[in-house]
Design a protein around this motif. Sequence first.
Motif, short mmCIF file in Angstrom:
data_model
loop_
_atom_site.label_atom_id
_atom_site.label_comp_id
_atom_site.label_asym_id
_atom_site.label_seq_id
_atom_site.Cartn_x
_atom_site.Cartn_y
_atom_site.Cartn_z
N VAL A 1 -24.56 5.56 4.22
CA VAL A 1 -25.26 6.47 4.39
C VAL A 1 -25.28 7.20 5.76
O VAL A 1 -24.95 6.44 6.72
N ARG A 2 -25.62 8.47 5.70
CA ARG A 2 -25.87 8.99 7.49
C ARG A 2 -26.87 8.42 7.74
O ARG A 2 -27.79 8.20 6.94
N ARG A 3 -26.84 8.35 9.20
CA ARG A 3 -27.97 7.84 9.97
C ARG A 3 -28.51 6.48 9.61
O ARG A 3 -29.56 6.25 9.63
N GLY A 4 -27.46 5.60 9.33
CA GLY A 4 -27.77 4.23 8.77
C GLY A 4 -27.53 3.53 9.95
O GLY A 4 -27.39 3.96 11.23
N TYR A 5 -27.72 2.23 10.03
CA TYR A 5 -27.23 1.05 10.94
C TYR A 5 -25.86 0.95 11.30
O TYR A 5 -24.99 1.09 10.35
N ALA A 6 -25.55 0.95 12.42
CA ALA A 6 -24.16 0.75 12.97
C ALA A 6 -23.53 -0.49 12.17
O ALA A 6 -24.31 -1.52 11.96
N ILE A 7 -22.39 -0.32 11.56
CA ILE A 7 -21.86 -1.46 10.29
C ILE A 7 -21.54 -2.62 11.46
O ILE A 7 -21.87 -3.78 10.86
N ALA A 8 -20.68 -2.81 12.57
CA ALA A 8 -20.27 -4.06 13.38
C ALA A 8 -21.30 -4.96 13.62
O ALA A 8 -21.51 -6.11 13.30
N PRO A 9 -22.84 -4.27 14.09
CA PRO A 9 -23.67 -5.24 14.50
C PRO A 9 -24.36 -5.89 12.97
O PRO A 9 -24.67 -7.16 13.25
N VAL A 10 -24.49 -5.03 12.06
CA VAL A 10 -24.97 -5.68 11.04
C VAL A 10 -24.23 -6.78 10.26
O VAL A 10 -24.55 -7.89 9.80
N ASP A 11 -22.67 -6.52 10.25
CA ASP A 11 -21.76 -7.49 10.05
C ASP A 11 -21.76 -8.81 10.78
O ASP A 11 -21.82 -9.72 10.15
N ALA A 12 -21.95 -8.68 11.88
CA ALA A 12 -21.95 -9.77 12.95
C ALA A 12 -23.47 -10.57 12.77
O ALA A 12 -23.05 -11.86 12.52
N ALA A 13 -24.30 -10.03 12.46
CA ALA A 13 -25.69 -10.55 11.82
C ALA A 13 -25.44 -11.28 10.69
O ALA A 13 -26.02 -12.50 10.68
N LEU A 14 -25.03 -10.70 9.59
CA LEU A 14 -24.62 -11.27 8.42
C LEU A 14 -23.77 -12.62 8.48
O LEU A 14 -24.02 -13.60 7.99
N GLY A 15 -22.72 -12.69 9.48
CA GLY A 15 -21.86 -13.77 9.58
C GLY A 15 -22.70 -15.05 10.25
O GLY A 15 -22.54 -16.04 9.86
N ARG A 16 -23.58 -14.74 10.88
CA ARG A 16 -24.53 -15.75 11.62
C ARG A 16 -25.50 -16.08 10.71
O ARG A 16 -25.56 -17.30 10.47
N ILE A 17 -25.86 -15.45 9.73
CA ILE A 17 -26.82 -15.77 8.65
C ILE A 17 -26.19 -16.65 7.54
O ILE A 17 -26.47 -17.81 7.20
N GLU A 18 -24.75 -16.19 7.18
CA GLU A 18 -23.98 -17.08 6.45
C GLU A 18 -23.83 -18.52 6.86
O GLU A 18 -23.68 -19.38 6.31
N ASP A 19 -23.38 -18.32 8.31
CA ASP A 19 -23.13 -19.70 8.98
C ASP A 19 -24.44 -20.38 8.92
O ASP A 19 -24.25 -21.92 8.58
N ALA A 20 -25.69 -20.06 9.12
CA ALA A 20 -26.76 -20.88 8.99
C ALA A 20 -26.96 -21.61 7.71
O ALA A 20 -27.26 -22.52 7.47
N PHE A 21 -26.92 -20.79 6.61
CA PHE A 21 -26.96 -21.34 5.30
C PHE A 21 -25.97 -22.16 4.80
O PHE A 21 -26.14 -23.15 4.16
N ALA A 22 -24.62 -21.91 5.43
CA ALA A 22 -23.59 -22.83 5.09
C ALA A 22 -24.05 -24.05 5.85
O ALA A 22 -23.60 -25.24 5.13
#
Length: 192
Positions: A63-84
């Motif tokens: 969407v317009r005026r959403g969160y920047a994609i790269a920082p969210v994707d990086a956070a998702l990577g860290r969350i995935e690592d923690a769950f894994a």
Amino acid sequence: MTTSPDSEVAPAAAPFPDVVGRQKGYEKRAVDAFLARAREAFEADEPGTLRSAEVRATAFPLVRRGYAIAPVDAALGRIEDAFAAREREQAMSRRGARAWVAESRETAQTVLDRLTRPRGRRFARVNVLRYGYRIDEVDLVADKLARYIASGDPVTPEQVRAVAFRMQRGGYHEVQVDAVLDAVVEVMLAVG
């Protein structure tokens, strides 16, 4: 400390920066809701409430005026690592380290068998009138990932997660390629 009715309360800081200009970003409410769900699941520490594969498959509307994609994707990577990491610990305590390693090796071998097929024939292709992933780009990445699995060439889960391919008519079927990339990340996280 007391505040006067005229004093303003500072709003809570956003967890991610907003996109700049006319670019689209991830819908803020969807991201915030997923982060709350992930935090709750992690703190509950109950097996299976949220799995690393679910985190990896998470997608948000653009969407317009959403969160920047790269920082969210990086956070998702860290969350995935923690769950894994938690999944790995739980599986090793339930089944034992040998069974966990054997299962991870089996998955790695299956992926390696796919990645070492002849160039241009590693994945099914879409119809010549449809678009799929560019064959030469996928084969290049497949070669690098095969070297990682076979001999330990340096590749990180973040690099695999960030892979993007251009499209071509008659290219590789996206779902198959994405499934193998997901399996590579699972192997990487399994071996820690």
